[in-house]
Design an enzyme around this catalytic site. Sequence first.
Site, short mmCIF file in Angstrom:
data_model
loop_
_atom_site.label_atom_id
_atom_site.label_comp_id
_atom_site.label_asym_id
_atom_site.label_seq_id
_atom_site.Cartn_x
_atom_site.Cartn_y
_atom_site.Cartn_z
N THR A 198 73.98 51.47 70.51
CA THR A 198 72.89 51.29 71.48
C THR A 198 73.51 50.91 72.81
OG1 THR A 198 71.25 50.65 69.84
CG2 THR A 198 70.98 49.69 72.03
N ARG A 226 59.61 54.63 63.01
CA ARG A 226 60.10 53.24 63.12
C ARG A 226 60.45 52.95 64.60
NH1 ARG A 226 65.11 50.83 65.10
NH2 ARG A 226 65.47 48.90 63.97
N GLY A 228 62.32 50.00 66.99
CA GLY A 228 63.15 48.79 66.95
C GLY A 228 62.84 47.85 68.09
N ASP A 229 63.79 46.98 68.38
CA ASP A 229 63.58 45.97 69.44
C ASP A 229 63.81 46.51 70.83
OD1 ASP A 229 66.34 46.28 68.65
OD2 ASP A 229 66.82 44.58 69.94
N THR A 249 71.37 44.14 71.25
CA THR A 249 71.73 45.23 70.35
C THR A 249 71.95 44.65 68.95
OG1 THR A 249 73.46 46.81 69.75
CG2 THR A 249 74.14 44.99 71.18
N GLY A 250 71.53 45.40 67.95
CA GLY A 250 71.68 44.90 66.59
C GLY A 250 70.55 45.41 65.72
N GLY A 252 67.23 45.70 64.87
CA GLY A 252 66.07 45.41 65.71
C GLY A 252 65.02 44.54 65.07
N1 ASP Z 1 68.61 47.42 68.20
C1 ASP Z 1 68.59 48.82 67.88
C2 ASP Z 1 67.41 49.10 66.98
O1 ASP Z 1 67.16 48.32 66.09
C3 ASP Z 1 69.83 49.31 67.22
C4 ASP Z 1 71.14 48.85 67.82
O2 ASP Z 1 71.18 48.03 68.71
O3 ASP Z 1 72.17 49.35 67.40
O4 ASP Z 1 66.80 50.12 67.14
#
Ligand code: ASP
Length: 330
Positions: A198, A226, A228-229, A249-250, A252
């Site tokens: 991301t 879906r 995410g955050d 990032t992570g 979500g």
């Molecule tokens: N945060 C992103 C999501 O959950 C994914 C990522 O940051 O790698 O969509």
Amino acid sequence: MMTFLGRAGFLLLIGFAALSDASSAAEPQKAGYALALHGGAGDNAAKLSPEERQGREATLRKGLEIGIEILERGGASLDAVEQVIRHLEDDPHFNAGRGAVFNADGGHELDASIMDGRDKSCGAVAGVRMVKNPISLARLVMTETRHVLLAGPGADRFAKEMNVEQVEQDYFTTPFQLERFQRKAKPPAKEQDKHMGTVGCVALDRRGNLAAGTSTGGVTNKKFGRVGDSPIVGAGTYADNNTCAVSCTGVGEYFIRHAIAHDVHARMAYLDASLEGAVRHVLHETLEPNTGGLIAVDKSGRIVLDFNTVGMSRAAADSTGRYEVQLGGK
Ligand code: ASP
């Protein structure tokens, strides 16, 4: 020194120092700027091929230069954030725009958001399928509609109305992501050493305005629909001129549950926490290990790049000469 110069010489020296201090104080001080970007948490740099490493590093470096060029000449943080993220979206090494992951249907659905720290105006898009640069569409949601978040076919239709560049789904596909999809990667519960990729950017400009933005293809094999955050303001992105700008990032789902980006801001606003303290708390006390990372800049230009995963692709620069690009761990 007294013996060498004598008393008169010493006083002269002090006088000169005072004089030069006074003259520099009279000169108008150019306010500083600061910039940080990320290319996703979770990756283990040791597992990247040399080509992949070089490609990622070069893209992060170019992203920094795009942002520096805008901020150095007094441009707006919002423009720096949008232009840096466009560059990262166009690069196939990252999971945003071209290079986005596949969902469980074998398609690409992209999310992005942007926020202006001056007045909390913000815009976001979720699940877009035909937009080359989702971050620019998010900015148009902010400036051209009375809404904050457009999703799915409606967001793609809005892109058409705005004459934003549209592409076919194939445009986003890269061999790297296709191979991951074909291995039928399970939706990650906790990412350890995956290249999540991301992208995000935060900036403080010379006028003291903060801005933040985030863009992603989401997580591999995510359920169709879906979200995410990254397009959720307060979870993946937040900016307020009184405190800080944040891009996360992570995984979500965790960032949404804990409203992580807003929590960094809230800890500074209500608890008087430092940027470092606020980020440390959310990443290492609120969140469980191996869930993600974030970049943040505060109103005085302090930058924090932190993560609780194995690594995070990241870069930072400021008007005092800081310039760094890092892949992988701490
Ligand atoms: N945060 C992103 C999501 O959950 C994914 C990522 O940051 O790698 O969509």
